[in-house]
Structures are given as C-alpha cells and as structure tokens.
Design a protein around this motif. Sequence first.
Motif, PDB file in Angstrom:
ATOM      1  N   SER A  38       1.021  -1.048   0.511  1.00 21.08           N
ATOM      2  CA  SER A  38       0.151   0.307   0.035  1.00 21.08           C
ATOM      3  C   SER A  38       0.682   1.528   0.210  1.00 21.08           C
ATOM      4  O   SER A  38       0.943   2.448  -0.905  1.00 21.08           O
ATOM      5  N   TYR A  39       1.582   1.229   0.974  1.00 21.89           N
ATOM      6  CA  TYR A  39       2.897   2.590   1.077  1.00 21.89           C
ATOM      7  C   TYR A  39       2.702   2.731  -0.734  1.00 21.89           C
ATOM      8  O   TYR A  39       3.356   4.047  -0.888  1.00 21.89           O
ATOM      9  N   PHE A  40       3.917   2.300  -0.780  1.00 19.68           N
ATOM     10  CA  PHE A  40       4.907   2.202  -1.920  1.00 19.68           C
ATOM     11  C   PHE A  40       3.971   2.687  -3.381  1.00 19.68           C
ATOM     12  O   PHE A  40       4.669   3.052  -3.636  1.00 19.68           O
ATOM     13  N   LEU A  41       2.607   1.595  -3.302  1.00 21.25           N
ATOM     14  CA  LEU A  41       1.956   2.267  -4.371  1.00 21.25           C
ATOM     15  C   LEU A  41       1.652   4.064  -4.073  1.00 21.25           C
ATOM     16  O   LEU A  41       1.209   4.877  -5.207  1.00 21.25           O
ATOM     17  N   SER A  42       1.320   4.624  -3.074  1.00 22.64           N
ATOM     18  CA  SER A  42       1.222   5.876  -2.369  1.00 22.64           C
ATOM     19  C   SER A  42       2.590   6.478  -2.766  1.00 22.64           C
ATOM     20  O   SER A  42       2.205   7.505  -3.779  1.00 22.64           O
ATOM     21  N   LYS A  43       3.736   5.995  -2.715  1.00 15.98           N
ATOM     22  CA  LYS A  43       4.662   7.027  -3.495  1.00 15.98           C
ATOM     23  C   LYS A  43       4.956   6.891  -4.747  1.00 15.98           C
ATOM     24  O   LYS A  43       5.067   8.009  -5.108  1.00 15.98           O
ATOM     25  N   LYS A  44       4.596   6.327  -4.945  1.00 18.20           N
ATOM     26  CA  LYS A  44       4.206   6.071  -6.469  1.00 18.20           C
ATOM     27  C   LYS A  44       3.411   7.415  -7.420  1.00 18.20           C
ATOM     28  O   LYS A  44       3.425   7.491  -8.413  1.00 18.20           O
ATOM     29  N   SER A  64      -4.299   6.779   1.463  1.00 17.44           N
ATOM     30  CA  SER A  64      -2.622   7.768   2.156  1.00 17.44           C
ATOM     31  C   SER A  64      -2.433   8.611   1.037  1.00 17.44           C
ATOM     32  O   SER A  64      -1.233   9.309   0.821  1.00 17.44           O
ATOM     33  N   ALA A  65      -2.770   7.780  -0.117  1.00 14.02           N
ATOM     34  CA  ALA A  65      -2.450   8.078  -1.593  1.00 14.02           C
ATOM     35  C   ALA A  65      -3.005   9.500  -1.611  1.00 14.02           C
ATOM     36  O   ALA A  65      -2.018  10.532  -2.391  1.00 14.02           O
ATOM     37  N   LYS A  66      -3.625  10.394  -1.857  1.00 12.57           N
ATOM     38  CA  LYS A  66      -4.474  11.103  -1.553  1.00 12.57           C
ATOM     39  C   LYS A  66      -2.949  12.337  -0.973  1.00 12.57           C
ATOM     40  O   LYS A  66      -3.782  13.454   0.041  1.00 12.57           O
ATOM     41  N   ILE A  67      -3.811  11.749   1.062  1.00 12.11           N
ATOM     42  CA  ILE A  67      -2.532  12.425   2.331  1.00 12.11           C
ATOM     43  C   ILE A  67      -1.213  13.284   0.824  1.00 12.11           C
ATOM     44  O   ILE A  67      -0.657  13.794   1.261  1.00 12.11           O
ATOM     45  N   LEU A  68      -0.775  11.879   0.666  1.00 10.25           N
ATOM     46  CA  LEU A  68       0.435  12.192  -0.244  1.00 10.25           C
ATOM     47  C   LEU A  68       0.537  13.098  -0.945  1.00 10.25           C
ATOM     48  O   LEU A  68       1.549  13.821  -1.992  1.00 10.25           O
ATOM     49  N   PRO A  70      -2.005  15.715  -2.197  1.00  8.87           N
ATOM     50  CA  PRO A  70      -4.025  16.639  -2.405  1.00  8.87           C
ATOM     51  C   PRO A  70      -3.933  17.153  -3.599  1.00  8.87           C
ATOM     52  O   PRO A  70      -5.119  17.298  -3.441  1.00  8.87           O
ATOM     53  N   HIS A  71      -3.206  17.180  -4.233  1.00  8.43           N
ATOM     54  CA  HIS A  71      -3.158  17.999  -6.288  1.00  8.43           C
ATOM     55  C   HIS A  71      -4.231  16.277  -7.218  1.00  8.43           C
ATOM     56  O   HIS A  71      -4.465  17.247  -7.968  1.00  8.43           O
ATOM     57  N   LYS A  72      -3.904  15.597  -6.688  1.00  9.14           N
ATOM     58  CA  LYS A  72      -4.346  14.797  -7.458  1.00  9.14           C
ATOM     59  C   LYS A  72      -5.441  14.450  -7.448  1.00  9.14           C
ATOM     60  O   LYS A  72      -5.796  13.717  -5.877  1.00  9.14           O
ATOM     61  N   LYS A  73      -5.887  13.680  -7.897  1.00 13.41           N
ATOM     62  CA  LYS A  73      -7.576  12.495  -8.143  1.00 13.41           C
ATOM     63  C   LYS A  73      -7.235  11.369  -8.071  1.00 13.41           C
ATOM     64  O   LYS A  73      -6.958  11.169  -9.642  1.00 13.41           O
ATOM     65  N   ILE A  74      -7.808  10.729  -7.084  1.00 14.41           N
ATOM     66  CA  ILE A  74      -7.405   9.374  -6.554  1.00 14.41           C
ATOM     67  C   ILE A  74      -8.878   9.287  -7.605  1.00 14.41           C
ATOM     68  O   ILE A  74      -9.971   9.360  -6.202  1.00 14.41           O
ATOM     69  N   LEU A  75      -9.348   8.273  -7.150  1.00  9.26           N
ATOM     70  CA  LEU A  75     -10.692   7.036  -7.703  1.00  9.26           C
ATOM     71  C   LEU A  75     -10.095   5.489  -6.900  1.00  9.26           C
ATOM     72  O   LEU A  75      -8.872   5.257  -7.157  1.00  9.26           O
ATOM     73  N   LEU A  76     -11.186   5.257  -6.497  1.00  8.09           N
ATOM     74  CA  LEU A  76     -11.292   4.024  -5.626  1.00  8.09           C
ATOM     75  C   LEU A  76     -12.260   3.176  -6.485  1.00  8.09           C
ATOM     76  O   LEU A  76     -13.871   3.338  -5.975  1.00  8.09           O
ATOM     77  N   ILE A 280     -11.779  12.021  -1.371  1.00 12.98           N
ATOM     78  CA  ILE A 280     -12.421  13.548  -1.046  1.00 12.98           C
ATOM     79  C   ILE A 280     -11.611  13.739   0.813  1.00 12.98           C
ATOM     80  O   ILE A 280     -12.839  12.522   1.190  1.00 12.98           O
ATOM     81  N   ILE A 281     -10.915  14.587   1.048  1.00 13.68           N
ATOM     82  CA  ILE A 281     -10.802  14.237   2.446  1.00 13.68           C
ATOM     83  C   ILE A 281     -10.274  15.979   3.194  1.00 13.68           C
ATOM     84  O   ILE A 281      -9.894  16.896   1.920  1.00 13.68           O
ATOM     85  N   ASP A 282     -10.875  16.528   4.187  1.00 10.85           N
ATOM     86  CA  ASP A 282     -10.780  17.059   4.787  1.00 10.85           C
ATOM     87  C   ASP A 282      -9.025  17.676   5.386  1.00 10.85           C
ATOM     88  O   ASP A 282      -8.725  16.707   5.533  1.00 10.85           O
ATOM     89  N   GLU A 283      -8.815  18.956   5.020  1.00  8.99           N
ATOM     90  CA  GLU A 283      -7.709  19.395   4.417  1.00  8.99           C
ATOM     91  C   GLU A 283      -6.771  19.853   6.134  1.00  8.99           C
ATOM     92  O   GLU A 283      -5.566  18.907   6.249  1.00  8.99           O
ATOM     93  N   GLU A 284      -7.217  20.003   7.199  1.00  4.87           N
ATOM     94  CA  GLU A 284      -6.359  20.572   8.415  1.00  4.87           C
ATOM     95  C   GLU A 284      -6.093  18.861   8.809  1.00  4.87           C
ATOM     96  O   GLU A 284      -5.362  18.506   9.418  1.00  4.87           O
ATOM     97  N   MET A 285      -7.029  17.870   8.361  1.00  2.00           N
ATOM     98  CA  MET A 285      -7.410  16.310   8.756  1.00  2.00           C
ATOM     99  C   MET A 285      -6.485  15.432   7.801  1.00  2.00           C
ATOM    100  O   MET A 285      -5.028  14.625   8.446  1.00  2.00           O
ATOM    101  N   ARG A 286      -5.559  16.241   6.883  1.00  3.89           N
ATOM    102  CA  ARG A 286      -5.140  15.496   6.178  1.00  3.89           C
ATOM    103  C   ARG A 286      -3.673  15.678   6.469  1.00  3.89           C
ATOM    104  O   ARG A 286      -2.191  15.281   6.572  1.00  3.89           O
ATOM    105  N   LEU A 287      -3.403  17.219   6.282  1.00  6.01           N
ATOM    106  CA  LEU A 287      -1.617  17.560   6.999  1.00  6.01           C
ATOM    107  C   LEU A 287      -1.598  17.231   8.597  1.00  6.01           C
ATOM    108  O   LEU A 287      -0.289  16.738   7.942  1.00  6.01           O
ATOM    109  N   LYS A 288      -2.830  16.819   9.559  1.00  4.97           N
ATOM    110  CA  LYS A 288      -1.766  16.349  10.439  1.00  4.97           C
ATOM    111  C   LYS A 288      -1.810  14.660  10.114  1.00  4.97           C
ATOM    112  O   LYS A 288       0.001  14.240  10.921  1.00  4.97           O
ATOM    113  N   ALA A 289      -1.981  14.301   9.023  1.00  6.98           N
ATOM    114  CA  ALA A 289      -1.614  12.418   9.439  1.00  6.98           C
ATOM    115  C   ALA A 289      -0.980  12.626   8.348  1.00  6.98           C
ATOM    116  O   ALA A 289       0.111  11.438   8.737  1.00  6.98           O
ATOM    117  N   HIS A 290      -0.781  13.628   6.986  1.00  8.49           N
ATOM    118  CA  HIS A 290       1.084  14.024   6.691  1.00  8.49           C
ATOM    119  C   HIS A 290       2.288  13.880   7.464  1.00  8.49           C
ATOM    120  O   HIS A 290       2.912  13.505   7.626  1.00  8.49           O
TER     121      HIS A 290
END
Length: 302
Positions: A38-44, A64-68, A70-76, A280-290
């Motif tokens: 999972s994390y390897f893919l987020s880095k990619k 995790s991919a969106k946390i890293l 944020p400017h990209k569109k991540i689809l599940l 879509i994730i909250d920016e404040e939460m994203r920064l903390k998780a980052h």
Amino acid sequence: MNLVEEIKKLKKEKGALILAHLYQRPEIQEIADITGDSYFLSKKALESSSNLIVFCGVRFMAESAKILSPHKKILLPAEESRCPMADMALIDRLEDLKKEHPKAKIISYINTNLDIKAVSDVCVTSSSALKIMNNIKEEEIIFLPDRNLGEFIAEHFPNKKFILYQGFCPTHERVEPWDITELTEKHPTYEVLVHPECKKEVRDLASFIGSTSEIINYATNSPSKGFVVVTEEGVLYQMKLKNPDKEFLPLNNSMICPNMKMTNLQKLYDCLLNESNEIIIDEEMRLKAHRALENMHKLGDD
C-alpha cells in the motif's frame, strides 16, 4: 465489450495511472501499471506525472495516496471496499488509551483510516516497523490497530512497554498452527512464509516473517523450490510470475480477503470512464495525517 481493451484505451486517453495492491485479483494486477504494498503504491502515485490515479485496493490505501498527493484526483474503483482491521481502530478508544498512558507515543500501522493517522505520532509499515522503533526514544508505546503485528514488534524490544490495541486482520487472525503443519508434514523441505499479522503460535512456525513484498522477495531469492504461503492468496500471482520453476502452496484454510476482491474489471472500467468514487478528505485532517507519514520517513532512514 472487451473490458481489458476498453480500460487500456481509457487509461491512455485520460493519462491515468492504475495501481493495484498485491492482494487484488490476478486480472486487476495484470492490467495495472504498478503493483505493490500500500505505501509503496502511494509513493508511486506521488512520483508519477499523472494527475489521475486509480487505486485498486481498499479505502485507507487510496486515502494514504491522497494524503501524499492532495492535488491529484484519486479514484477507488470499489467504493465499498474497506479494511475491517482499519475500521476496528476507533478514535474514542484511542483517546481513552492516551488518557491512561499520557507519556506514550502513538504508533499506528499504515493500515488505519485518516482519523487515526491524524492523531498518530508516526505510522509504520510491516516492513519498516522494526527500523522505526529502533529510532524511537520513548519507552511507552501505544500500538494500533493490529495486536499481532504489535506483539511481533514488542518481541524485538523487551525494554519498551507496549499497550496493544485489540484489533486484527480477520484473514490472518483465523489461521491456526495446524493449517500449516498439515502441509509441512507432507512437504517437510518447504519453507513457511508468514505475515506478521498472524498470531504468535503461527509466526513461531515460520521460516521467514515479513511484509507482502518481503515475502515475495524472499521466495525469489531463496534456493528452496517449495513454499507454504501464509498470507492473502493474491500474492501467489506475483510469486508464480517471478518464480515459474517454484511451487507455492496456499493454506487449505483459504486466506482470501473479500474486501480486496471487491474490485473487478467492470468496476475499474466504470470508475475510469466516469472518474467516479473520488477520494475527498478534509485538509486540516490531511495535514495532521501527513505529519505521521513524514515521521515514518524520517525515523525509517538509516
């Protein structure tokens, strides 16, 4: 309609990058641009020039991919695909543990949802956990959500006090020692490859304990010709692909994560066509998780 050809066509038209976790169905791994943990893919996803990422996995991975990125569109593709272990980690229970152990550092497995990452001091992967723990000075650790991985880490650090959250992966938790011995009795020369999310009595039977990618690499580099594989059966696709001359035995107690198998070619096609199920994730939460993911990098460096 040939879904494989249509997905390839859409991918090219949209400049999309398709990522697939190693537990995904073989046909999903086959069509993916990159497969891995999972994390390897987020880095990619972060490193890619593509701004449209289709993440074939469960929700916390796409988060995790969106946390890293944020400017990209991540689809599940499979919007309903969640990790049962990640969902066991509840923020109010963690806050209770923190009140009971105010000096403890909160270490969370990357297999956690956004709200848990946001209050964690550092995240770990199953492959980086021991190295990161070597660089943590605090003697008291709250580890969540997986009690089995936490116990495995604690065995290597007897001088630290571990408070283990009682979560687990249902797929790995249900494995019992006799699931392994019934195979090793018939194949005594085969090595036993075990993921640390398994219980201690199962880990004790291992020839090698490691993350999904580490298990694949170990089997590839080992001179052995046969292995008993004690993790989700999706890894068998890559193992056989890399080692056509070796035999890999799954347990008779089928280790299949139903959540990982929710993604199929139709859902992948529909998701890519409509660019649906965006994370879509909250920016404040994203920064903390980052910060927790950043600390994972800092503490994981040699």
